[in-house]
Design a protein around this motif. Structure first.
Motif, PDB file in Angstrom:
ATOM      1  N   LEU A  45       0.835  -1.201   0.000  1.00 31.39           N
ATOM      2  CA  LEU A  45       0.000   0.000   0.000  1.00 31.39           C
ATOM      3  C   LEU A  45       0.866   1.246   0.000  1.00 31.39           C
ATOM      4  N   TYR A  46       1.974   1.155   0.741  1.00 30.37           N
ATOM      5  CA  TYR A  46       2.847   2.313   0.865  1.00 30.37           C
ATOM      6  C   TYR A  46       3.593   2.585  -0.437  1.00 30.37           C
ATOM      7  N   ARG A  47       4.171   1.527  -1.044  1.00 31.46           N
ATOM      8  CA  ARG A  47       4.983   1.730  -2.243  1.00 31.46           C
ATOM      9  C   ARG A  47       4.180   1.698  -3.536  1.00 31.46           C
ATOM     10  N   GLY A  48       3.043   1.050  -3.515  1.00 27.47           N
ATOM     11  CA  GLY A  48       2.266   0.863  -4.734  1.00 27.47           C
ATOM     12  C   GLY A  48       2.492  -0.531  -5.290  1.00 27.47           C
ATOM     13  N   ILE A  59       4.073  -1.502  -7.557  1.00 28.73           N
ATOM     14  CA  ILE A  59       5.397  -1.697  -8.142  1.00 28.73           C
ATOM     15  C   ILE A  59       6.106  -2.865  -7.446  1.00 28.73           C
TER      16      ILE A  59
END
Ligand code: SF4
Ligand code: SF4
Lengths: 249, 422
Positions: free
Chosen positions: B27-30, B32
């Motif tokens: 959730l934090y980084r996406g 990716i």
């Protein structure tokens, strides 16, 4: 109501990818994301002819979003975040998209791009990959490209320079310019003047005149998506230029 | 038993915790952190979703068959079966959460549903299914709950009512009646969740690996193959292997084995038609299975056939049943996973390149969506074949969801009065 479309004359395309770069800059695309692609048909490397000598060909094929009249992506989007405006432009609402990527599965042209991470992080990585130790955009808020959010008449955000992560984006026919009566960036930036943009409903528009009585083709026409991007097939080039539109253009 | 139970719960809890942390990271980084990219936009999560939907069916099919087809042998495991239906249909919805880029916006699904898309329909039938299976489980357990109560940790026994034997008998009869009414609703819903899930994929004209009419029938057959196997495993966990359940297990094993054969039959039917043409997108998709993913295909077929063999040979032996159930689960999981790669790696935008000798289809590469390579070691940003293996984060999150499902199941069978099979 106008119905916008585009015609791309493959005789005039020199494969320079200016449209892709101009699109990228004007629409503030994060590194890795391309709304507009130009490739050499049949070749694994751009600008390398396909086939075996002497039976070679080199055709460049630019592919933006087709703004399909019968758009599979619009049909597939579960929340109506992708929709077709009355003027025929297919848009994504950045505030409603839930990021399910069903539309990417639905689109046969591979034009849809997902924000796998925050665009800020992508820019940082981009500078690093390009060999810059420092982050060029010291100002976190800075992005190249059209600097304002753009909303449609009913208040839906369809362009923002600061891309949020987790949403899908794609070519908008440069809706922020078209709404002001300007041409899309790729049309203005095409060095071969291969692109014509305009109102398909207006019989006197340039695009209608070009399409009338000419043999054009659409990509994957058999899927019935009814693209509004038309192509003029390349003919054998003799001498300079090849095709002649006549006086009025 | 108590000690074992605690150990299992600890392990499941730890895996669930790791999964939760991994999801937080994602959730934090996406997204990716997954190995999905633009040319390959759905991966392990979606394969798991199809898998969970499949396993969820078994439950209500089993419990409604008792009333619809008078399959009395299934009665003793009805409660466990409908609980698995509830848990796995919840699992199918939970696993989609990490797949979505913006889970916090999911409410748009209710505010602005687009009913020409199959996803809102899938959401509706899946929620209806989990609701019905929850109600069904309650109806089946109502009398036992009144008699024995629900053992909640820290709080103790609740919902136990002092009722006389006569009253209990009356209530039992009433519940039986309710269950009879629910059965004709439950069975079509069980069929519907597969059909609609298959339609989500099969309607996509741009993905020839899915497109067409056979996907929904294979989904149903695969569900009838894994569903009973999961019910066998679940009731073994709940009750252990009981002599008096022999007939029940044998029947379930038979259903699973027959469904497996039907599944393979439909599957290869489709293969045959694709193969016969030797050209076109449908054939290319099939070719991709054998040229790029032969191992996955061998896994699915070998494990499914192994399960069929075990179920026919040892339908009444504990070992045979467990091995058969596990092997069908592995086989069908491979089957589900194989749904994804040939669908995406056969890029839909193909341009015919015609020379005087032959016509080859050239795939138009897709922008990957991330920065790749560096100045001195550039890597192509446009890709026409994406080698996908789930990333660590994807595996951790998926394992976490499986663990959560396991945890809920263990809690429920411990708390609710399912244990004493009638
Ligand atoms: S080209 Fe793809 S994204 Fe564009 S309108 Fe058609 S289906 Fe949608
Ligand atoms: S990713 Fe966004 S635009 Fe695409 S289908 Fe999902 S909600 Fe619609």
């Amino acid at each position: 109501m106008p119905k916008f479309g585009m015609v791309i004359d493959l005789n005039r395309c020199i494969g320079c990818r200016s449209c892709a770069v101009v699109c990228k800059i004007h629409n503030s695309l994060p590194p890795g994301t391309w709304w507009q692609r130009v490739e050499t048909v049949g070749s694994t490397e751009h600008m390398v002819p396909s086939g075996e000598n002497p039976d070679v060909s080199e055709t460049f094929l630019p592919v933006p979003c087709m703004h399909c009249e019968n758009a599979p992506c619009v049909k597939a989007c579960p929340v109506g975040a992708t929709w077709q405006r009355e003027d025929g432009i297919v848009l994504v609402d950045y505030e409603r998209c839930i990021g399910c990527r069903y539309c990417m599965t639905a689109c046969p042209y591979g034009v849809r791009q997902f924000n796998w991470q925050d665009s800020r992080a992508s820019f940082k990585e981009g500078f690093k990959a390009a060999g810059f130790e420092e982050d060029w955009f010291k100002d976190k808020e800075y992005r190249y490209g059209y600097p304002f959010d753009h909303k449609t008449g009913d208040g839906r955000i369809v362009y923002t320079p600061k891309r949020p992560k987790g949403v899908v984006e794609k070519c908008t026919f440069c809706v922020q310019y078209v709404d002001k009566g300007l041409l899309p960036a790729c049309v203005r930036g095409c060095s071969g003047n291969a692109r014509t943009f305009g109102d398909l409903n207006d019989p006197d528009s340039d695009i209608s005149k070009i399409l009338r009585g000419r043999n054009v083709f659409k990509l994957l026409a058999d899927l019935g998506t009814e693209p509004k991007v038309f192509y003029i097939a390349p003919t054998r080039k003799e001498g300079k230029g090849g095709i002649n539109y006549g006086k009025e253009l | 038993m108590e000690k074992n139970y605690k150990k299992i719960m600890m392990i499941l809890g730890a895996v669930a915790l790791i999964g939760a942390l991994a999801w937080g990271y994602q959730l934090y980084r996406g997204l990716i952190v997954t190995n999905m990219r633009n040319p390959f936009s759905w991966g392990l999560y979606v394969a798991m979703w199809a898998f969970f939907v499949g396993t969820a069916a078994g439950g209500l099919v089993v419990s409604s068959a008792i009333y619809l087809f008078k399959a009395k042998q299934l009665k003793p495991i009805a409660k466990v079966a409908s609980l698995t239906a509830f848990i796995f249909s919840m699992g199918a919805m939970i696993i989609l959460l990490p797949d979505i880029g913006r889970p916090e916006r999911l409410y748009h699904m209710i505010l602005h549903p687009n009913f020409s898309s199959m996803l809102p329909w899938d959401f509706i039938v899946l929620s209806a299914y989990s609701l019905v299976s929850a109600v069904y489980s309650y109806v089946l357990m109502r009398t036992d709950i009144m008699e024995k109560g629900v053992k909640l940790p820290f709080i103790g026994l609740v919902m136990k009512k002092d009722v006389s034997g006569e009253q209990l008998a009356a209530i039992r009869e009433q519940s039986e009646k309710y269950a009879k009414c629910l059965a004709p609703v439950a069975l079509p819903l069980a069929i519907l969740i597969h059909t609609v899930t298959a339609w989500v994929l099969a309607t996509q004209l741009s993905r020839p690996w899915w497109y067409g009419g056979v996907l929904a029938p294979t989904f149903i057959a695969a569900a009838l193959a894994t569903g009973p196997a999961i019910v066998i495993l679940a009731s073994m966990v709940a009750f252990g292997y009981k002599e008096k359940l022999k007939d029940t297990y044998a029947l379930l094993a038979k259903v699973s084995a027959i469904a497996s054969i039907i599944m393979l039959f439909i599957y290869y039917n489709d293969f045959m038609v694709r193969y016969w043409w030797r050209t076109g997108k449908e054939f290319e998709a099939l070719k991709m299975v054998f040229t790029h993913y032969p191992l996955l295909h061998i896994t699915e077929v070998v494990f499914i056939l192994l399960a069929v063999y075990l179920f026919f040979k040892y339908p009444r032996e504990k070992k045979g049943l467990i091995q058969g159930s596990l092997s069908i689960t592995i086989g069908v999981f491979a089957h589900r996973f194989l749904l994804i790669p040939p669908a995406y790696n056969l890029i839909p935008l193909r341009v015919p390149v015609i020379t005087h000798r032959e016509t080859v289809e050239w795939a138009y590469p897709i922008a990957v969506g991330e920065v790749r390579g560096s100045l001195l070691n550039p890597e192509p940003v446009f890709s026409s074949f994406w080698k996908y293996t789930p990333s660590l984060a994807e595996v951790a999150i998926t394992a976490g969801v499986v663990a959560v499902i396991g945890l809920i199941f263990m809690c429920l069978i411990n708390v609710l009065p399912v244990k004493e099979a009638e």
